[in-house]
Enzyme design. Structure first.
Site, PDB file in Angstrom:
ATOM      1  N   HIS A   1      61.420  53.985 -56.610  1.00 17.16           N
ATOM      2  CA  HIS A   1      60.147  54.682 -56.690  1.00 17.16           C
ATOM      3  C   HIS A   1      60.239  56.149 -56.275  1.00 17.16           C
ATOM      4  O   HIS A   1      59.306  56.910 -56.510  1.00 17.16           O
ATOM      5  CB  HIS A   1      59.106  53.984 -55.821  1.00 17.16           C
ATOM      6  CG  HIS A   1      58.738  52.613 -56.298  1.00 17.16           C
ATOM      7  ND1 HIS A   1      58.214  52.384 -57.551  1.00 17.16           N
ATOM      8  CD2 HIS A   1      58.810  51.403 -55.687  1.00 17.16           C
ATOM      9  CE1 HIS A   1      57.984  51.083 -57.690  1.00 17.16           C
ATOM     10  NE2 HIS A   1      58.336  50.476 -56.582  1.00 17.16           N
TER      11      HIS A   1
ATOM     12  N   GLN B   1      65.090  41.811 -52.666  1.00 15.34           N
ATOM     13  CA  GLN B   1      63.650  41.874 -52.402  1.00 15.34           C
ATOM     14  C   GLN B   1      62.917  40.712 -53.057  1.00 15.34           C
ATOM     15  O   GLN B   1      63.080  40.453 -54.256  1.00 15.34           O
ATOM     16  CB  GLN B   1      63.068  43.194 -52.908  1.00 15.34           C
ATOM     17  CG  GLN B   1      63.363  44.357 -51.976  1.00 15.34           C
ATOM     18  CD  GLN B   1      62.462  45.545 -52.252  1.00 15.34           C
ATOM     19  OE1 GLN B   1      62.879  46.489 -52.898  1.00 15.34           O
ATOM     20  NE2 GLN B   1      61.240  45.490 -51.747  1.00 15.34           N
TER      21      GLN B   1
ATOM     22  N   ASP C   1      53.851  44.826 -53.314  1.00 17.06           N
ATOM     23  CA  ASP C   1      54.050  44.161 -54.597  1.00 17.06           C
ATOM     24  C   ASP C   1      53.794  42.664 -54.491  1.00 17.06           C
ATOM     25  O   ASP C   1      53.295  42.034 -55.430  1.00 17.06           O
ATOM     26  CB  ASP C   1      55.457  44.418 -55.125  1.00 17.06           C
ATOM     27  CG  ASP C   1      55.585  45.786 -55.772  1.00 17.06           C
ATOM     28  OD1 ASP C   1      54.549  46.366 -56.133  1.00 17.06           O
ATOM     29  OD2 ASP C   1      56.712  46.275 -55.925  1.00 17.06           O
TER      30      ASP C   1
END
Length: 266
Positions: free
Chosen positions: A58, A160, A188
């Site tokens: 990101h 993740q 998320d």
């Protein structure tokens, strides 16, 4: 395949601050870095933390900035970890060739995806990683032959878990040899489970998902970590997690300025 991992290695390397801290149960603290700057890397590295996650998913960070940040961070005795933008072999190989002490791979949903990541992260016979760069050894303070012998059992591979599918398959993911740490991306995960972000943190489905992730990690002898927003929540997380990442450079700058300007205007 059974082999020595960062959890079981006996290799000693004082430069590997994150690995040494987490093996000693010292609850290492990390943060995310999204701004592409050697000076930013140095500034953050001198704050007393143990590792910096260079956010190539990101953040505004390309290959040049990724290499420069790893060099700057490791030179100051802090562990650079790279969050890559996806699980592709070439992306993962490129990240490891910087000399990173660990990698973080986002949004892993199945054990098969985790197996692919491990294969790409390790030299043969455990994986299919190729060798051709002097930079990784430099980041570990080793010669290339020394690095080749130690990398498979000292580089921390972080997966993740931040989707509904990832939670559903977390037991199988944690069972994969070579997965060292599962890292919860709470925003998320909240979006996937609840349809909004950030989570309040007390939603039953969100709480159950977090509990399942931690339980799977413990069952299979893996480390667990997550992102938190501040020092208070980081301190609370010590009871359940092996490490945390406390926000990131962009939020830290914004939060400080907003708080100070609010005081100035009051």
């Amino acid at each position: 395949m059974s082999y020595t991992t960062p959890q079981t290695t006996t290799i000693q390397n004082s430069r590997l601050r994150l690995l040494n801290k987490i093996k000693a149960n010292e609850f290492p603290l990390l943060t995310f870095m999204a701004i592409p700057s050697v000076r930013m890397a140095q500034i953050v590295a001198l704050t007393g933390l143990d590792g910096i996650i260079i956010d190539c998913e990101h953040g505004n960070i390309g290959d040049d900035s990724m290499h420069n940040a790893v060099a700057a961070i490791s030179a100051l005795g802090v562990s650079p970890v790279i969050r890559i933008r996806g699980p592709a072999h070439d992306i993962l190989k490129r990240a490891l060739d910087t000399g990173a002490h660990g990698i973080m791979v986002p949004q892993i949903n199945t054990a098969e995806e985790a197996q692919q990541i491990v294969a790409s992260a390790k030299f043969p016979p455990q994986g299919v990683r190729g060798q051709g760069s002097a930079f990784p050894a430099i980041g570990h303070g080793l010669t290339t032959p020394e690095y080749m012998k130690s990398a498979n059992e000292t580089i921390i591979t972080m997966i993740q878990i931040e989707t509904r599918a990832g939670v559903e398959n977390v037991d199988a993911i944690c069972a994969v040899p070579g997965v060292d740490l599962v890292f919860i991306g709470p925003n998320d995960l909240a979006q996937s489970l609840l349809g909004y972000t950030p989570a309040r943190g007390d939603e039953p489905e969100f709480v159950a998902a977090v509990d399942n992730i931690i339980a799977a990690a413990r069952k299979h002898g893996k480390w667990a970590g997550r992102m938190v927003n501040n020092g208070t929540t980081a301190k609370e997380a010590r009871e359940r997690y092996d490490m945390v990442a406390v926000t990131g450079d962009t939020k830290a700058i914004q939060n400080w300025y907003m708080a100070e300007f609010e005081i100035a205007r009051s």
